[in-house]
Design a protein around this motif. Sequence first.
Motif, PDB file in Angstrom:
ATOM      1  N   GLY A 158      42.793   4.945  10.519  1.00 51.29           N
ATOM      2  CA  GLY A 158      43.739   5.967  10.967  1.00 51.29           C
ATOM      3  C   GLY A 158      43.312   7.362  10.541  1.00 51.29           C
ATOM      4  O   GLY A 158      43.422   8.316  11.307  1.00 51.29           O
ATOM      5  N   MET A 159      42.787   7.468   9.315  1.00 55.00           N
ATOM      6  CA  MET A 159      42.334   8.772   8.845  1.00 55.00           C
ATOM      7  C   MET A 159      41.095   9.245   9.606  1.00 55.00           C
ATOM      8  O   MET A 159      40.826  10.439   9.663  1.00 55.00           O
ATOM      9  CB  MET A 159      42.057   8.731   7.341  1.00 55.00           C
ATOM     10  N   MET A 160      40.342   8.317  10.185  1.00 51.62           N
ATOM     11  CA  MET A 160      39.188   8.703  11.005  1.00 51.62           C
ATOM     12  C   MET A 160      39.648   9.128  12.395  1.00 51.62           C
ATOM     13  O   MET A 160      39.066  10.036  12.991  1.00 51.62           O
ATOM     14  CB  MET A 160      38.206   7.531  11.122  1.00 51.62           C
ATOM     15  N   ILE A 161      40.666   8.489  12.923  1.00 51.40           N
ATOM     16  CA  ILE A 161      41.128   8.771  14.285  1.00 51.40           C
ATOM     17  C   ILE A 161      41.897  10.093  14.362  1.00 51.40           C
ATOM     18  O   ILE A 161      41.713  10.868  15.303  1.00 51.40           O
ATOM     19  CB  ILE A 161      42.002   7.601  14.804  1.00 51.40           C
ATOM     20  N   ILE A 162      42.750  10.373  13.379  1.00 54.38           N
ATOM     21  CA  ILE A 162      43.590  11.579  13.442  1.00 54.38           C
ATOM     22  C   ILE A 162      42.748  12.858  13.524  1.00 54.38           C
ATOM     23  O   ILE A 162      42.996  13.694  14.392  1.00 54.38           O
ATOM     24  CB  ILE A 162      44.601  11.601  12.268  1.00 54.38           C
ATOM     25  N   PRO A 163      41.713  13.039  12.680  1.00 57.34           N
ATOM     26  CA  PRO A 163      40.883  14.248  12.850  1.00 57.34           C
ATOM     27  C   PRO A 163      40.162  14.277  14.200  1.00 57.34           C
ATOM     28  O   PRO A 163      39.992  15.344  14.791  1.00 57.34           O
ATOM     29  CB  PRO A 163      39.878  14.170  11.704  1.00 57.34           C
ATOM     30  N   ALA A 164      39.748  13.109  14.692  1.00 52.97           N
ATOM     31  CA  ALA A 164      39.065  13.069  15.990  1.00 52.97           C
ATOM     32  C   ALA A 164      40.005  13.523  17.104  1.00 52.97           C
ATOM     33  O   ALA A 164      39.608  14.285  17.997  1.00 52.97           O
ATOM     34  CB  ALA A 164      38.543  11.664  16.266  1.00 52.97           C
ATOM     35  N   VAL A 165      41.249  13.072  17.054  1.00 56.18           N
ATOM     36  CA  VAL A 165      42.235  13.495  18.063  1.00 56.18           C
ATOM     37  C   VAL A 165      42.441  15.006  17.968  1.00 56.18           C
ATOM     38  O   VAL A 165      42.467  15.708  18.978  1.00 56.18           O
ATOM     39  CB  VAL A 165      43.579  12.741  17.887  1.00 56.18           C
ATOM     40  N   PHE A 166      42.535  15.522  16.751  1.00 53.83           N
ATOM     41  CA  PHE A 166      42.749  16.963  16.570  1.00 53.83           C
ATOM     42  C   PHE A 166      41.564  17.768  17.086  1.00 53.83           C
ATOM     43  O   PHE A 166      41.734  18.783  17.753  1.00 53.83           O
ATOM     44  CB  PHE A 166      43.006  17.281  15.093  1.00 53.83           C
TER      45      PHE A 166
END
Length: 191
Positions: A158-166
């Motif tokens: 989840g911590m990898m996906i959230i910055p990618a989405v941002f």
Amino acid sequence: MREKQKQPASFQPDRILSYFKAEWQVLLAVTISGLIYNVGLLAGPWFEGKMTGCLVDILRGAGQFGDMLILVLSYVAVIVQSSRYIKRFYVRRFANNVNRRMKEILYGSLVRKSRASLKEEGEGNVITKAILDVDDCVEGMRKFTTEIFDTGVALLSGMMIIPAVFVFLGRDGMASGPSLTFISLPKVFQA
């Protein structure tokens, strides 16, 4: 016959953390395969969208069944199930290695006891209780490892996906709420 593993000088058999440190390579395999598994699960909506598009192409006569089969096999068999199998295999290996190491220490201490002290305590009771205690301890460590690594890897994914989405979608992507899985993540995976 297998050679006996030499214990490192820093190994303390009465400390649970020593067993985790001794099995760091196995736990690394659990972490990596768990990351692949969880990222694969996060990529599920993207794969489902691709499969739906492929199905629409097949129904129109523009696509082949083989294309759909490749998508299904690559997602289900290769990404999700193989990484899940590897993770479970290495968690079980961790438990077996710890069990073997603890029983070697247990049997070594029982062999060094005098016959009189064993008779006084009741040989069968001592051995049975000690073996059951080791088995219970190892099972608890296996469950703890599974829960910690599953939770930790899911949080890390989840911590990898959230910055990618941002990065890819800015504040609009972050504000998508529940549709994050179905709208924002497929856009991230397409980038």
